[in-house]
Design a protein around this motif. Structure first.
Motif, PDB file in Angstrom:
ATOM      1  N   PRO A  47      24.849  37.214  32.565  1.00 56.75           N
ATOM      2  CA  PRO A  47      25.224  36.153  33.697  1.00 56.75           C
ATOM      3  C   PRO A  47      25.537  34.930  32.691  1.00 56.75           C
ATOM      4  N   ASN A  91      32.446  40.945  39.915  1.00 51.87           N
ATOM      5  CA  ASN A  91      31.506  40.710  39.006  1.00 51.87           C
ATOM      6  C   ASN A  91      31.760  39.479  38.037  1.00 51.87           C
ATOM      7  N   VAL A  92      32.939  38.961  38.058  1.00 47.03           N
ATOM      8  CA  VAL A  92      33.420  37.841  37.155  1.00 47.03           C
ATOM      9  C   VAL A  92      34.077  36.584  38.032  1.00 47.03           C
ATOM     10  N   ARG A  93      33.979  35.306  37.573  1.00 49.97           N
ATOM     11  CA  ARG A  93      34.559  34.332  38.224  1.00 49.97           C
ATOM     12  C   ARG A  93      35.764  34.071  36.933  1.00 49.97           C
ATOM     13  N   ARG A 120      29.536  36.483  36.619  1.00 50.74           N
ATOM     14  CA  ARG A 120      28.827  36.044  37.734  1.00 50.74           C
ATOM     15  C   ARG A 120      27.467  36.099  37.555  1.00 50.74           C
ATOM     16  N   GLU A 121      26.780  34.774  38.084  1.00 50.48           N
ATOM     17  CA  GLU A 121      25.069  34.843  37.931  1.00 50.48           C
ATOM     18  C   GLU A 121      24.717  35.587  38.998  1.00 50.48           C
ATOM     19  N   GLU A 122      25.490  35.638  40.094  1.00 50.67           N
ATOM     20  CA  GLU A 122      24.711  36.230  41.084  1.00 50.67           C
ATOM     21  C   GLU A 122      26.203  36.839  42.159  1.00 50.67           C
ATOM     22  N   ARG A 123      25.813  38.128  42.457  1.00 50.25           N
ATOM     23  CA  ARG A 123      27.274  38.854  43.298  1.00 50.25           C
ATOM     24  C   ARG A 123      27.247  38.196  44.637  1.00 50.25           C
ATOM     25  N   GLY A 129      23.615  39.223  38.631  1.00 46.38           N
ATOM     26  CA  GLY A 129      24.999  38.893  37.825  1.00 46.38           C
ATOM     27  C   GLY A 129      24.907  39.769  36.640  1.00 46.38           C
ATOM     28  N   THR A 147      34.165  34.536  33.425  1.00 43.64           N
ATOM     29  CA  THR A 147      32.881  34.406  33.361  1.00 43.64           C
ATOM     30  C   THR A 147      32.012  35.434  34.056  1.00 43.64           C
TER      31      THR A 147
END
Ligand SMILES: C[S@@+](CC[C@H](N)C(=O)[O-])C[C@H]1O[C@@H](n2cnc3c(N)ncnc32)[C@H](O)[C@@H]1O
Length: 734
Positions: A410, A649-651, A663-666, A684, A661
């Motif tokens: 994450p 699952n990414v930003r 994601r830390e959290e979905r 994430g 990047t």
């Protein structure tokens, strides 16, 4: 031409002079090609030679298309590529005297003769002028389709390469496009023909020196008797004959052919093409202007087809606006084309002659080498996606997607990509000309990195960007007065302006890198959301090109062979601006087949749905973009291979380079649960083997808004797990 209007005292003397002129040109007495000694039009190059661009040559010398880069024998639209016929002779030079007898000659000669017969008006009959000849339609059997495609390829690869300024060849090409259901491409060629009409008639025109001699030599191949008939068939024809030298008589004859044959034909093809595409405002306006122009150049006559187009446009708009006939009349809409819609739609496809589209599955190793350079933990794979454009819910298409090769933590940056294929539509914003990053403040520590082009005002955020710009595109745009083009446009036009600016950058890149624009690394592997229907009688129905069809807007789809049309298209962005850009970059729009209008359509198809866009001064697409319209855009060829999900699952973040990047959290959504026996993860990061899914819209929006927002980029309604569940809840009145 005023001097030619003087009344002649002695008509016989004029005819004698004309006969002497014709004799002096030693014209052939049949339509067969003249022997080499008397036919100054030279035979086309027998085999492909490198495009003149490969030598960095910016002259108007016709270029032959370079050998295709793609090796796939089967085009993605299912149409088998025609045999390589670069060795076939074409045109007037393909005569027995100068070509070996074993070369096939029947088809090329037929095409040349078709161009010879392309006449609009018999001057002796006003009535003929009223209706004009019909556009010939084509039958829809496979043989006719294949032959039409072959003809178009022959015209593109040989005739237009060897005679790029020859009016009847342009018009024949336009006509064949129209018959094969490409009214957009027909309109493009017809517009070029109109420019050539001006060029032939105006000695001060930039293209006069090329257009007039090519037409002169062409007309000299028309049988003498026919040429005389053209001149004599009404009394005015003879009385208008100029008293001057044979050269002046010839110029007079050229002018007459342009005014009576090619100008009306070009006007007609242009407006019919535009109307079929749905560009009602421009079609309506140009039809009226054409009637005016034809009246001025040929006398008191009206072309019924042009009248039909004005009626067809009015009918289509009235229907689009859902207005009753009375309201339509009362509000004066019939007389006010300025208000009509002007954005059309055309077929979005891998054209049968497009030899540049790669077989992406076969080229996965090359793609993955490119991916490894910007994202070492990611790889490209084939993936089955729901077909969002079709009617069936269960239909799928094979496309590409991005997958994790190893576990990604994450918050970890997994992709970082810089592109030179960028654009911004703000005239005075402080952005790097190359990567479109915001330039640093004067007081910032990186301010001393900023560089300016010594020859123009372009500014770059760093020496690296300056040198990359020099290597990849800048020479084509430097000092070429392109800065003001498409800048500071209203919000509603912002997105279209950016696509056109991306097109301009792609042209500049191809010009500087001496390659075909569809071959650029930034473009080549992008899938343009092309429809996948082959041009066969099952899917393609040729249009009947007659007055009834023109007058009935319910039949305008026939103009596209009834194939799906999903590519937004307008006269301004797909014809006029590309030609203007080429001219400003000193690239000849007639003689450079690499930048044909079908190539521009293909580039637009690739950009729409893959280019990222944002406001300047911010790094995320968001709600504000909708109010101001996007200001900066770029094509990142690896980044854009990731598919969309409303549960990504990414930003992504875009400054000078674009980054993914993990994601830390979905995203939180209520229906998250079990899919195919596997519990969907909320935490994430991306696991090895998992697909990397991006978001093409703001995932905080509700399902309706998300679907609306992502529709353009997806080509249909999003059917991701989250959308399907949330739409179901809404439908069920949760
Ligand atoms: C930016 S591209 C993504 C890469 C693309 N799959 C490829 O093969 O190049 C966007 C296109 O991929 C397809 N696509 C992306 N996400 C999708 C999804 N969730 N469902 C269906 N099609 C999707 C659509 O055809 C869309 O126009």
């Amino acid at each position: 031409m005023d001097t030619y209007q003087k009344p002649l005292e002695d008509v016989d003397a004029a005819l004698k002079r004309l006969n002497a002129t014709l004799a002096s040109y030693k014209v052939a007495s049949t339509t067969k090609p003249a022997p080499a000694a008397t036919a100054p039009m030279k035979a086309p190059a027998p085999a492909a030679t490198p495009a003149n661009k490969a030598n960095g040559n910016k002259t108007s010398i016709p270029a032959t298309r370079p050998a295709p880069a793609s090796k796939n024998g089967q085009q993605s639209n299912g149409h088998p590529r025609s045999a390589d016929r670069t060795a076939e002779p074409t045109g007037p030079g393909s005569n027995p005297a100068e070509s070996p007898s074993d070369l096939p000659q029947v088809r090329p000669d037929l095409l040349w003769q078709e161009a010879m017969k392309l006449r609009f008006c018999d001057r002796s009959s006003r009535r003929t002028m009223m209706l004009g000849p019909d556009f010939p339609g084509m039958s829809g059997d496979q043989f006719a389709i294949d032959r039409q495609i072959d003809d178009i390829m022959m015209l593109q690869e040989h005739y237009l390469v060897d005679y790029p300024y020859l009016l009847p060849i342009r018009l024949l090409t336009a006509q064949k496009y129209l018959q094969l259901g490409y009214p957009d491409l027909a309109a493009g060629e017809a517009y070029k023909a109109l420019l050539l009409c001006d060029a032939v008639r105006d000695p001060s025109d930039d293209y006069h020196q090329m257009a007039a001699p090519q037409l002169r030599e062409f007309i000299q191949q028309v049988p003498v008797a026919e040429r005389l008939r053209q001149l004599k068939c009404d009394p005015d024809g003879v009385q208008e004959l100029p008293p001057g030298s044979s050269g002046e008589v010839m110029d007079f004859e050229l002018d007459l052919w342009v005014r009576y044959h090619y100008l009306p034909w070009a006007h007609r093809l242009l407006v019919v093409g535009l109307m079929y595409c749905g560009c009602y405002k421009t079609a309506w306006y140009k039809a009226w202007k054409a009637m005016d122009s034809i009246e001025k150049t040929t006398g008191d006559v009206v072309d019924q087809w042009l009248v039909d187009v004005t009626v067809g446009c009015e009918q289509a708009v009235q229907k689009l606006w859902g207005m009753s006939h009375d309201d339509w009349e009362k509000l004066g809409h019939w007389n006010n084309g300025k208000e009509y819609p002007d954005l059309g739609r055309v077929r979005r496809e891998v054209y049968p002659w497009n030899e540049w589209e790669p077989d992406r599955l076969a080229e996965l190793p090359q793609l993955n080498a490119m991916m490894a350079a910007v994202a070492p933990k990611l790889e490209v794979r084939a993936v089955e996606l729901p077909a969002l454009t079709g009617s069936s819910e269960s239909a799928t298409v094979m496309q590409l997607g991005v997958f994790a090769k190893e576990d990604i933590a994450p918050g970890e940056v997994v992709l970082s990509e810089t592109s030179m294929l960028t654009a911004n539509n703000k005239l005075r914003d402080t952005l790097c000309d190359a990567c479109s990053a915001d330039l640093p403040d004067l007081n910032s520590p990186t301010a001393d990195q900023v560089r300016e082009c010594p020859d123009c005002q372009a500014v770059f955020c760093s020496p690296t960007c300056l040198s990359r710009a020099e290597a990849t595109y800048h020479r084509a745009t430097c000092g070429n007065d392109l800065d003001a083009l498409l800048r500071d446009v209203p919000a509603a036009e912002a997105a279209d302006s950016l696509y056109s600016l991306l097109l301009m950058r792609a042209i500049a890149m191809a010009d500087v890198q001496e390659c075909h624009p569809l071959e650029l690394d930034e473009v080549r592997y992008i899938w343009g959301d092309f429809h996948h229907l082959p041009i066969t009688p099952t899917h393609f129905k040729p249009s009947v090109l007659n007055h009834q069809a023109l007058n009935n807007s319910d039949r305008f789809d026939e103009g596209h062979g009834q194939l799906p049309r999903t590519l937004p298209w307008s006269f301004e962005h797909n014809i006029r601006l590309p030609i203007q850009m080429l001219e400003k970059m000193e690239i000849d729009p007639f003689a450079e087949p690499n930048y044909d209008l079908w190539v521009c359509n293909t580039l637009f198809a690739k950009f729409r749905g893959t280019a990222s866009a944002r406001l300047s001064g911010s790094s995320q697409a968001g709600r504000a973009t909708r109010a101001r319209g996007p200001e900066v855009s770029a094509v990142h060829p690896m980044w854009c291979l990731a598919n969309h999900s409303c549960d990504p699952n990414v930003r992504w973040e875009w400054g000078g380079s674009i980054e993914f990047t993990a994601r830390e959290e979905r995203v939180q959504w209520k229906g998250r649960g079990v899919e195919g026996g596997v519990r969907l993860r909320k935490e994430g990061g991306v696991r090895r083997g998992e697909e990397v899914v991006n978001h093409y819209c703001d995932v905080e929006l509700d399902v309706k808004e998300r679907r609306e927002w992502a529709r353009g980029a997806l080509g249909g309604e999003c059917r991701c797990e989250r959308c399907v569940w949330e739409a179901g809840q809404e439908g069920g009145g949760e």
